[in-house]
Write an enzyme that holds these catalytic residues in place. Structure first.
Site, short mmCIF file in Angstrom:
data_model
loop_
_atom_site.label_atom_id
_atom_site.label_comp_id
_atom_site.label_asym_id
_atom_site.label_seq_id
_atom_site.Cartn_x
_atom_site.Cartn_y
_atom_site.Cartn_z
N LYS A 112 27.10 73.44 16.30
CA LYS A 112 26.87 74.47 17.32
C LYS A 112 25.74 75.40 16.93
CE LYS A 112 31.39 74.81 19.56
NZ LYS A 112 32.42 75.75 19.98
N LYS A 194 32.90 61.51 22.65
CA LYS A 194 34.06 62.11 23.32
C LYS A 194 33.65 62.65 24.69
CE LYS A 194 36.77 65.73 22.10
NZ LYS A 194 37.42 66.79 21.33
N LYS A 197 33.02 68.95 27.46
CA LYS A 197 32.70 70.02 28.40
C LYS A 197 31.22 70.32 28.41
CE LYS A 197 36.69 73.12 27.73
NZ LYS A 197 36.99 74.49 27.30
#
Ligand code: TRP
Length: 325
Positions: A112, A194, A197
């Site tokens: 991130k 995966k 979002k």
């Protein structure tokens, strides 16, 4: 005495069917056997910049989704993290226990923070400490989390063990809860990744609030592997992923699913999968619409109060152990 479980999700981005099948569905199933705490972690959300009006709305929307999925406020405690200030207080204490080196090893921070620690917020760095505080405040036995959060949970245990060793037995050591049917749903566009979002490609995920046309289009566009049979096959991750979605939604066994589609082609399978997903989402979305803001707030407020009683007890013990109170 029931064992206690704690889990949380951030009110950022739109929830997708992978969040439901991988996490929420389990949360609902665990409510009878465990004393459950389900938190909307808005303090975690601000570790990356958020639009204030957007965050406020997303917080209530996430509660709506928990409730529509079947999280039951008469059995489980649903609350907003910032309604319990002990989360922030314990985070400070634990940040004096956690070590820089430990946090530097967290892979999510590296992802991130995009490898640029110089520019990353300090909160993004200490994110796992806040998560440890979430869990430890409730003397949690089990934490249902996905694979990507295992490292954070390990850190939580390490911090708790160190505190207990240095200041006396204070925290229960939490264990990860691994669901019996492992459901890590992958992107419809890239079965190696995966369903996420933050995926830039909207066709990769089916959102819980997508309408029927959108769902059908996304499934039609889903990548498939070479081959023709509808089967669970490690060498064909795309079809296996689609079949998993079908399997979990219909609650059939793998064998039943394979048998059901025997002799059928991809086109037929995708049509039936799309119908299954749409049929699942329709009543779900109706329930989402039924929860107005007032109702949501009237559930979150007592949830926060109940959570706070327990959190305040633990924090009191922590301060006594440290010589602060
Ligand atoms: N970090 C978790 C995630 O991104 C969310 C979270 C915050 C959480 N606090 C938690 C999950 C405590 C489990 C327990 O998915």
């Amino acid at each position: 005495m029931k064992k206690r479980i704690f889990s949380g999700a951030q009110p950022t981005g739109q929830l997708h069917i992978g969040n439901y099948l991988g996490a929420l569905k389990n949360w609902v199933a665990l409510q009878d056997e465990y004393e459950a705490f389900y938190c909307i972690v808005n303090l975690h959300a601000i570790t990356l910049p958020q639009d204030p009006a957007g965050l406020r709305k997303a917080t209530l929307d996430l509660a709506r989704i928990y409730l529509a999925a079947g999280v039951d406020p008469s059995r489980s405690t649903i609350f907003i993290q910032s309604d319990v200030p002990e989360h922030a207080e314990l985070t400070w204490v634990l940040s004096c226990i956690a070590r820089m080196g430990e946090l530097e090893r967290m892979t999510q921070f590296k992802d991130k923070g995009k490898g640029n620690a110089e520019r990353a917020g300090v909160g993004l760095f200490t994110y796992p400490v806040l998560m440890a505080a979430d869990i430890l405040l409730y003397q949690t036995d089990l934490v249902p989390v996905g694979q990507d959060q295992k490292q954070h949970l390990e850190l939580c245990r390490d911090i708790a063990e160190r505190f207990n060793r240095d200041y006396g037995e204070t925290f229960k050591l939490p264990d990860p809860y691994i669901p019996p049917v492992g459901a890590s749903i992958k992107s419809l566009q890239d079965p190696e990744k995966k369903m996420s979002k933050s995926d830039e490609n909207p066709n990769g995920s089916i959102l819980l609030l997508d309408d029927a046309d959108t769902v059908t289009k996304k499934i039609k566009r889903a990548v498939t592997d070479s081959g023709t049979t509808i089967d669970f096959d490690e060498t064909r991750p795309a079809i296996s992923n689609l079949l998993s979605i079908y399997q979990i939604l219909t609650e059939k066994t793998r064998h039943e699913c394979v048998e059901h589609f025997q002799g059928k082609g991809y086109g037929h399978f995708k049509t039936e999968l799309a119908e299954t997903v749409v049929e699942f989402l329709r009543p779900f979305q109706e329930r989402v619409r039924e929860f107005d803001d007032e109702t949501i707030k009237s559930i979150l407020q007592p949830g926060g109060e109940r959570a706070r009683e327990i959190a305040a007890d633990t924090l009191g013990d922590v301060y006594v152990a440290l010589g602060i109170e």
